[in-house]
Design an enzyme around this catalytic site. Structure first.
Site, PDB file in Angstrom:
ATOM      1  CB  CYS A   2      -0.844   0.002   1.260  1.00 42.74           C
ATOM      2  SG  CYS A   2      -1.671  -1.547   1.586  1.00 42.74           S
ATOM      3  NE  ARG A  27       4.029   1.742  -2.966  1.00 41.49           N
ATOM      4  CZ  ARG A  27       4.894   1.176  -2.171  1.00 41.49           C
ATOM      5  NH1 ARG A  27       6.177   1.313  -2.413  1.00 41.49           N
ATOM      6  NH2 ARG A  27       4.512   0.488  -1.127  1.00 41.49           N
ATOM      7  CD1 TRP A  74      -0.901  -5.908  -1.583  1.00 40.61           C
ATOM      8  CD2 TRP A  74      -1.236  -5.518  -3.753  1.00 40.61           C
ATOM      9  NE1 TRP A  74      -0.546  -7.038  -2.272  1.00 40.61           N
ATOM     10  CE2 TRP A  74      -0.737  -6.836  -3.601  1.00 40.61           C
ATOM     11  CE3 TRP A  74      -1.532  -5.054  -5.037  1.00 40.61           C
ATOM     12  CZ2 TRP A  74      -0.518  -7.676  -4.679  1.00 40.61           C
ATOM     13  CZ3 TRP A  74      -1.302  -5.908  -6.105  1.00 40.61           C
ATOM     14  CH2 TRP A  74      -0.804  -7.194  -5.922  1.00 40.61           C
ATOM     15  CG  ASN A 100       1.531   1.128   3.715  1.00 38.76           C
ATOM     16  OD1 ASN A 100       0.351   1.344   3.482  1.00 38.76           O
ATOM     17  ND2 ASN A 100       2.517   1.696   3.045  1.00 38.76           N
ATOM     18  N   GLY A 101       1.070  -2.746   6.041  1.00 34.00           N
ATOM     19  CA  GLY A 101       1.593  -3.865   6.833  1.00 34.00           C
ATOM     20  C   GLY A 101       0.465  -4.723   7.375  1.00 34.00           C
ATOM     21  CD  GLU A 482      12.340 -19.208  -9.903  1.00 38.17           C
ATOM     22  OE1 GLU A 482      11.712 -19.941 -10.678  1.00 38.17           O
ATOM     23  OE2 GLU A 482      12.186 -17.968  -9.873  1.00 38.17           O
ATOM     24  CE  LYS A 486      13.089 -15.432 -12.155  1.00 32.92           C
ATOM     25  NZ  LYS A 486      11.888 -15.915 -11.563  1.00 32.92           N
ATOM     26  CD  GLU A 489      11.236 -14.646 -16.083  1.00 34.63           C
ATOM     27  OE1 GLU A 489      11.827 -15.067 -15.070  1.00 34.63           O
ATOM     28  OE2 GLU A 489      10.042 -14.349 -16.085  1.00 34.63           O
ATOM     29  CG  HIS A 505      21.322 -41.118 -16.953  1.00 35.43           C
ATOM     30  ND1 HIS A 505      21.562 -42.467 -17.095  1.00 35.43           N
ATOM     31  CD2 HIS A 505      21.440 -40.860 -15.630  1.00 35.43           C
ATOM     32  CE1 HIS A 505      21.788 -43.004 -15.909  1.00 35.43           C
ATOM     33  NE2 HIS A 505      21.728 -42.038 -14.996  1.00 35.43           N
ATOM     34  CE  LYS A 604       4.906  -9.906 -11.721  1.00 37.90           C
ATOM     35  NZ  LYS A 604       6.083 -10.735 -11.385  1.00 37.90           N
TER      36      LYS A 604
HETATM   37  O1  M6R Z   1       1.117 -15.071 -11.557  1.00 35.93           O
HETATM   38  P1  M6R Z   1       1.591 -16.500 -11.603  1.00 35.93           P
HETATM   39  O2  M6R Z   1       2.415 -16.843 -10.425  1.00 35.93           O
HETATM   40  O3  M6R Z   1       0.478 -17.480 -11.805  1.00 35.93           O
HETATM   41  O4  M6R Z   1       2.530 -16.560 -12.866  1.00 35.93           O
HETATM   42  C1  M6R Z   1       3.079 -17.767 -13.298  1.00 35.93           C
HETATM   43  C2  M6R Z   1       4.197 -17.545 -14.288  1.00 35.93           C
HETATM   44  O5  M6R Z   1       3.705 -16.924 -15.430  1.00 35.93           O
HETATM   45  C3  M6R Z   1       5.327 -16.703 -13.686  1.00 35.93           C
HETATM   46  O6  M6R Z   1       5.823 -17.281 -12.524  1.00 35.93           O
HETATM   47  C4  M6R Z   1       6.492 -16.555 -14.694  1.00 35.93           C
HETATM   48  O7  M6R Z   1       7.091 -17.788 -14.882  1.00 35.93           O
HETATM   49  C5  M6R Z   1       7.473 -15.510 -14.155  1.00 35.93           C
HETATM   50  N1  M6R Z   1       7.701 -14.503 -15.136  1.00 35.93           N
HETATM   51  C6  M6R Z   1       8.795 -16.083 -13.786  1.00 35.93           C
HETATM   52  O8  M6R Z   1       9.683 -15.124 -13.311  1.00 35.93           O
END
Ligand code: M6R
Length: 609
Positions: A2, A27, A74, A100-101, A482, A486, A489, A505, A604
């Site tokens: 928030c 934000r 938020w 906030n919090g 992950e 990252k 991506e 393998h 996003k």
């Molecule tokens: O909003 P969500 O967590 O459902 O999104 C899932 C994926 O689209 C999301 O985690 C995507 O892989 C990210 N960009 C990874 O950093």
């Protein structure tokens, strides 16, 4: 998170408040509101939706007055709605707050206040604070604020207004940011610097436990016991864009740095203060209900799916229930074996991912009990699931998910401990040990973040590689997935994560001289086996960066470089291990000049199948 703004001076407060809230719009928020003292009483105007809707609502009848507070919300406690929007007031309207919090003990406090005859207008934790002010007011605003602060617990930045003492605003913070902007004959309060830099660049940055009495021509800072604190003026030199990112170059690095707060907020009220166990008031599951569950599906996409992979290890090992983890777009079309004894857990930061939502509906249709783990209150997935556990990461703006992932891991671990105890699969002492470890996490992440120069150096050195491999066993493998996502991506480097034992393998053929391999070795029960796999890649002349626990004296002999993370329990290691991998990806991307916050071809929130 928030946004908070406050103003006291000679100008019309509403103008600054609306302008300041607009500067915090980036934000993310779901509702907005302001409160202004008009010379007699405090007028509160608020509504769900965009700030523009609030502006239109009051356009022909702007609240007049030279002192006020404002907020963009938020949602955390209670879905987005007019009545849950801030500011919140007590029944008399004389005490108004923005917050906030999370107020951790609000439910108990609310019950006590209801018993004393208070009536609540919202579902929020914040409204309790306004009612507590009214309940304890003894003719002294400042003393009452201190009294209320001694009653509430949790994380917060708070600004208080009192109609009986309209010459001052009082603000304080605990684990949430708050700054005071110092003007000439006027002063400002904000949760973030962008809200005030058009008015002043001189600020006091409040520290935890500090309380400020803000009048139009003075700011008096003290601790909660009234001991004066002499604050240094912090001059802000950032431009507006940098200020939005809190002085960081990108939202991604800002969000990586927000992880201590995000993790702390997600645990607030859930990891018992005395570390005796986990409380999920929103679930309230019973031992009988949990004994009836014979299978769990975890379904998600992308980073959230990777959190699910970690969750499988947690739930199987700590709660002893078989778990399958599915990519949401696969789950829907593979006729999964689901019945009424199945628990389907969907994980989604946004709560809007189309594939995850469809998988959730499919699990429901097949008769499963459903639980959503999501970051967005009132999102489609939150509404569709039978029950919801929220992560409190705050809005995540960078496309690359960071703080959402760590809070998802914390949530999955808390769930596994909770279910493990309910099913009698997890001894109380072990649960307590894990709770102690959870409590230490925010500080450990903070320590790591303050000492990650070596990661930046590796990223700059190897940032132009064509391929990078991530290897690990057990939970290290789950985190490797992950780390690899990252990196690819945001830096567009081809990266692969492999279960270290699987290399021979096939993948080993791709390991040639100079290929960087990030080898995670934080899991003590498979440590020796991981070392053998490291030797396999070293024998093919890979450059190996080991990721190990502080105190590991062997690893350096087998690798070219080491990144150490704080020594911790094997189940907590993933939550720490991912941080350097996020930073590695970030610095590799900046080294290559990539658009870190908006990587190509990605959105996003993926709301198409
Ligand atoms: O909003 P969500 O967590 O459902 O999104 C899932 C994926 O689209 C999301 O985690 C995507 O892989 C990210 N960009 C990874 O950093």
């Amino acid at each position: 998170m928030c946004g908070i703004v406050g103003y006291i001076g000679d100008q019309e407060a509403a103008g600054f408040l609306l302008d300041g809230l607009e500067k915090l719009e980036y934000r993310g928020y779901d509702s907005a509101g302001i409160a202004v003292f008009n010379g007699t009483n405090i007028r509160v105007e608020k509504c769900v939706g965009r700030l523009e809707e609030l502006k239109q609502k009051i356009a022909h009848d702007m609240p007049g007055g030279a002192m006020g507070i404002g907020h963009t919300r938020w949602a955390t406690h209670g879905r987005p709605s007019d009545r849950n929007s801030h500011p919140h007031a007590d029944e008399s309207g004389n005490f108004v707050v923005v917050h906030n919090g999370i107020i951790e003990n609000y439910l108990r406090l609310k019950e006590e206040l209801i018993d004393k005859g208070h009536h609540f207008a919202s579902e929020t934790d914040t409204e309790v604070v306004a009612h507590l002010m009214a309940e304890h007011y003894n003719g002294d605003f400042e003393a009452t604020v201190k009294k209320v602060l001694s009653i509430i617990s949790g994380s917060y930045s708070l600004v208080f207004m009192c109609a009986h003492e309209p010459d001052k605003l009082i603000c304080t913070k605990q684990d949430n940011p708050l700054v005071i902007g110092l003007g000439e004959g006027e002063n400002f309060i904000a949760s973030d610097i962008p809200a005030i830099i058009n008015h002043t660049r001189k600020t006091y940055i409040l520290s935890d436990g500090e309380l400020a009495i803000v009048k139009k021509d003075s700011v008096w800072v003290q601790n909660r016991d009234g001991v004066p604190i002499s604050k240094k003026v912090f001059e802000v030199h950032w431009d507006a864009e940098a200020a939005e990112k809190g002085g960081f170059d990108h939202f991604m690095i800002k969000e990586i740095n927000e992880q201590p707060r995000a993790v702390r907020d997600t645990m607030t009220g859930r990891v018992a203060k005395d570390e005796t166990g986990i409380v999920f008031e929103e679930l309230n599951w019973t031992a009988d209900e949990m004994s009836a569950i014979n299978k769990i599906f975890i379904v998600a996409c992308g980073t959230a799916y990777h959190a699910g992979v970690v969750g499988k290890y947690y739930l199987e090992q700590l709660a002893r229930i078989p778990v399958e983890v599915d990519i949401a777009s696969e789950f829907r079309y593979r006729s999964p074996l689901v019945d009424e004894n199945t628990l389907a857990i969907v994980i989604s930061q946004s709560g809007e991912t189309s594939d995850t939502l469809a998988a959730l509906k499919e699990a429901k249709r097949l008769g499963a009990r459903t639980l959503a783990v999501t970051n967005v209150v009132g999102s489609s997935i939150a509404r569709e699931a039978d029950q919801v556990v929220y992560t409190y990461a705050g809005p995540e703006i960078a496309v690359a998910s960071t703080k959402a992932y760590t809070t998802q891991l914390v949530t999955m671990l808390m769930l596994a401990i909770y279910v493990g105890e309910l099913r009698g699969a997890l001894p109380a002492e072990r649960a307590q040990e894990l709770c102690r470890g959870l409590h230490r996490l925010p500080e450990q992440i903070e320590d790591m973040l303050s000492d990650m120069d070596s990661v930046k150096t590796f990223a700059q050195k190897y940032g132009y590689s064509e391929d990078v491999f991530f290897i690990g066993r057990s939970l290290d493998y789950a985190v490797a997935l992950e780390g690899s996502l990252k990196l690819k991506e945001i830096s567009y480097i081809h990266a692969e994560a492999y279960a270290a034992g699987e290399l021979k393998h096939g993948t080993l053929a791709l390991i040639t001289e100079g290929v960087p391999v990030i080898a995670l070795a934080t899991q003590y029960d498979v440590y020796e086996k991981t070392l053998s796999n490291i030797k396999e890649v070293k024998a093919r002349d890979a450059v190996v960066i080991g990721l190990a626990l502080t105190g590991d004296e062997s690893i350096a002999k087998y690798v070219d470089h080491v990144i150490f993370i704080p020594a911790t329990d094997k189940y907590l290691a993933p939550i720490l291990a991912v941080v350097p991998l996020q930073l590695l990806a970030y610095y590799a991307a900046t080294t290559r000049g990539c658009d870190v916050d908006k990587p190509r071809n990605l959105a996003k929130s993926v709301t198409v199948e």
